[in-house]
Write an enzyme that holds these catalytic residues in place. Sequence first.
Site, PDB file in Angstrom:
ATOM      1  N   SER A 154      33.048   6.114  16.060  1.00 33.81           N
ATOM      2  CA  SER A 154      32.608   6.139  13.851  1.00 33.81           C
ATOM      3  C   SER A 154      33.793   5.149  14.007  1.00 33.81           C
ATOM      4  CB  SER A 154      32.707   7.631  14.222  1.00 33.81           C
ATOM      5  OG  SER A 154      33.292   7.087  12.518  1.00 33.81           O
ATOM      6  N   TYR A 167      37.284  15.891  11.850  1.00 38.18           N
ATOM      7  CA  TYR A 167      35.678  15.040  12.660  1.00 38.18           C
ATOM      8  C   TYR A 167      36.741  13.576  13.204  1.00 38.18           C
ATOM      9  CZ  TYR A 167      31.827  11.628  11.680  1.00 38.18           C
ATOM     10  OH  TYR A 167      30.447  10.584  12.183  1.00 38.18           O
TER      11      TYR A 167
HETATM   12  P1  NAD Z   1      22.243  13.784  12.192  1.00 34.66           P
HETATM   13  O1  NAD Z   1      23.090  15.290  11.328  1.00 34.66           O
HETATM   14  O2  NAD Z   1      20.796  13.261  11.644  1.00 34.66           O
HETATM   15  O3  NAD Z   1      22.235  14.081  13.707  1.00 34.66           O
HETATM   16  C1  NAD Z   1      23.033  14.716  14.747  1.00 34.66           C
HETATM   17  C2  NAD Z   1      22.509  15.352  15.679  1.00 34.66           C
HETATM   18  O4  NAD Z   1      23.097  16.818  16.505  1.00 34.66           O
HETATM   19  C3  NAD Z   1      21.282  16.369  15.128  1.00 34.66           C
HETATM   20  O5  NAD Z   1      20.196  16.029  15.734  1.00 34.66           O
HETATM   21  C4  NAD Z   1      22.089  17.690  15.298  1.00 34.66           C
HETATM   22  O6  NAD Z   1      20.725  19.210  15.983  1.00 34.66           O
HETATM   23  C5  NAD Z   1      22.626  17.277  16.491  1.00 34.66           C
HETATM   24  N1  NAD Z   1      23.778  18.623  16.684  1.00 34.66           N
HETATM   25  C6  NAD Z   1      23.980  19.246  16.336  1.00 34.66           C
HETATM   26  N2  NAD Z   1      25.341  19.894  16.853  1.00 34.66           N
HETATM   27  C7  NAD Z   1      24.113  20.260  17.454  1.00 34.66           C
HETATM   28  C8  NAD Z   1      24.703  20.706  19.126  1.00 34.66           C
HETATM   29  N3  NAD Z   1      25.673  21.742  19.762  1.00 34.66           N
HETATM   30  N4  NAD Z   1      24.006  20.402  20.227  1.00 34.66           N
HETATM   31  C9  NAD Z   1      23.143  19.475  20.252  1.00 34.66           C
HETATM   32  N5  NAD Z   1      22.585  18.890  19.621  1.00 34.66           N
HETATM   33  C10 NAD Z   1      23.309  18.887  17.985  1.00 34.66           C
HETATM   34  O7  NAD Z   1      23.686  12.280  11.800  1.00 34.66           O
HETATM   35  P2  NAD Z   1      23.952  10.531  12.761  1.00 34.66           P
HETATM   36  O8  NAD Z   1      24.437  10.660  10.946  1.00 34.66           O
HETATM   37  O9  NAD Z   1      22.304  10.556  12.989  1.00 34.66           O
HETATM   38  O10 NAD Z   1      24.747  11.608  13.437  1.00 34.66           O
HETATM   39  C11 NAD Z   1      24.374  11.005  14.886  1.00 34.66           C
HETATM   40  C12 NAD Z   1      26.088  10.331  15.504  1.00 34.66           C
HETATM   41  O11 NAD Z   1      26.802   9.270  15.035  1.00 34.66           O
HETATM   42  C13 NAD Z   1      27.135  11.751  15.349  1.00 34.66           C
HETATM   43  O12 NAD Z   1      27.539  11.895  16.587  1.00 34.66           O
HETATM   44  C14 NAD Z   1      27.985  10.906  14.305  1.00 34.66           C
HETATM   45  O13 NAD Z   1      29.607  11.877  14.152  1.00 34.66           O
HETATM   46  C15 NAD Z   1      27.591   9.415  14.242  1.00 34.66           C
HETATM   47  N6  NAD Z   1      28.510   8.633  13.192  1.00 34.66           N
HETATM   48  C16 NAD Z   1      27.310   8.775  12.535  1.00 34.66           C
HETATM   49  C17 NAD Z   1      26.800   7.441  11.440  1.00 34.66           C
HETATM   50  C18 NAD Z   1      26.447   7.457  10.027  1.00 34.66           C
HETATM   51  O14 NAD Z   1      27.445   7.214   9.260  1.00 34.66           O
HETATM   52  N7  NAD Z   1      25.645   8.672   9.946  1.00 34.66           N
HETATM   53  C19 NAD Z   1      28.560   7.080  11.400  1.00 34.66           C
HETATM   54  C20 NAD Z   1      29.687   7.707  12.516  1.00 34.66           C
HETATM   55  C21 NAD Z   1      29.141   7.674  13.669  1.00 34.66           C
END
Ligand code: NAD
Length: 269
Positions: A154, A167
């Site tokens: 991130s 986080y």
């Molecule tokens: P999201 O909530 O849509 O997806 C997260 C996924 O992780 C979901 O499918 C959830 O079921 C899964 N998950 C959670 N706990 C789990 C576990 N114990 N075992 C297996 N799966 C698990 O959110 P997202 O935005 O798609 O996030 C995906 C990644 O991107 C994360 O690592 C997040 O930190 C990172 N990220 C997102 C953003 C953003 O702006 N959306 C920015 C920076 C980083």
Amino acid sequence: MNLNPKLKGQSALVTGANSGIGEAVAIALANEGANVVVNYITHPENADAVVKRIEQNGGNAMAIKADVSNEEDVQSMFQQMYNKYGTIDILVNNAGIQKDSPFESMSLEDWKLVIDVNLTGQFLCSREAVKEFLKRGVVPGRSCAAGKIICMSSVHQVIPWAGHVNYASSKGGIEMMMKSMAQELAPKKIRVNAIGPGAIETPININAWDTPEAAAKLLTLIPYKRIGVPEDIGKVAAWLASDESDYIVGTTVFVDGGMLLYPGFTTNG
Ligand code: NAD
């Protein structure tokens, strides 16, 4: 139909692939010809929908339930993948959660949960993938590398984030885990890199973009004046997993519309 798929004959595992960024990454890898494991922990119907979408596009996919922070679950997930696809070429450590609170009231439980899923989960999955990469080595004609790992980090591996100390700490940890793994494993032809998304429209941050007011506030942090979409990350992941990026080792590719450019200084600070 993609006439020149970059990942033909390769097998990929994407954690947390039934939602948001993971879903887009799974679809992008499959569009490049990879067999894809769609890992999920809740909402199997969403994982099945991702598998179906990939199959409708002419690709191969399977859904596997596993908690990435649980060692036995992770080992069983890899075994199920090997039973179907024989091996792994690409791991995308994507699963992640937020449990936000002011620092003084952050519970130990919420601290541990975020570190367990976001950081330890990436460690457990990477360790299983690396065992297989080392055992199998480079397969000529399939990829220049013995394996590729992409860690979803991130912008918060760089930007401190008040109210989200657990986080931000997990993402800072991912950067150093990724770099140390990359340094140790590059001589074995294993490429480890990270993607650092900025603000991407997904369920994890829905409150930051689902009203015009929230979106306008968020845009003040983004010089490119567009909130990202999961496909922005999917495209980069497919390229970073392919031989087109073969000389990229131990780097975080930020995909953030310029969020890391300190937009607060645009008007001279
Ligand atoms: P999201 O909530 O849509 O997806 C997260 C996924 O992780 C979901 O499918 C959830 O079921 C899964 N998950 C959670 N706990 C789990 C576990 N114990 N075992 C297996 N799966 C698990 O959110 P997202 O935005 O798609 O996030 C995906 C990644 O991107 C994360 O690592 C997040 O930190 C990172 N990220 C997102 C953003 C953003 O702006 N959306 C920015 C920076 C980083």
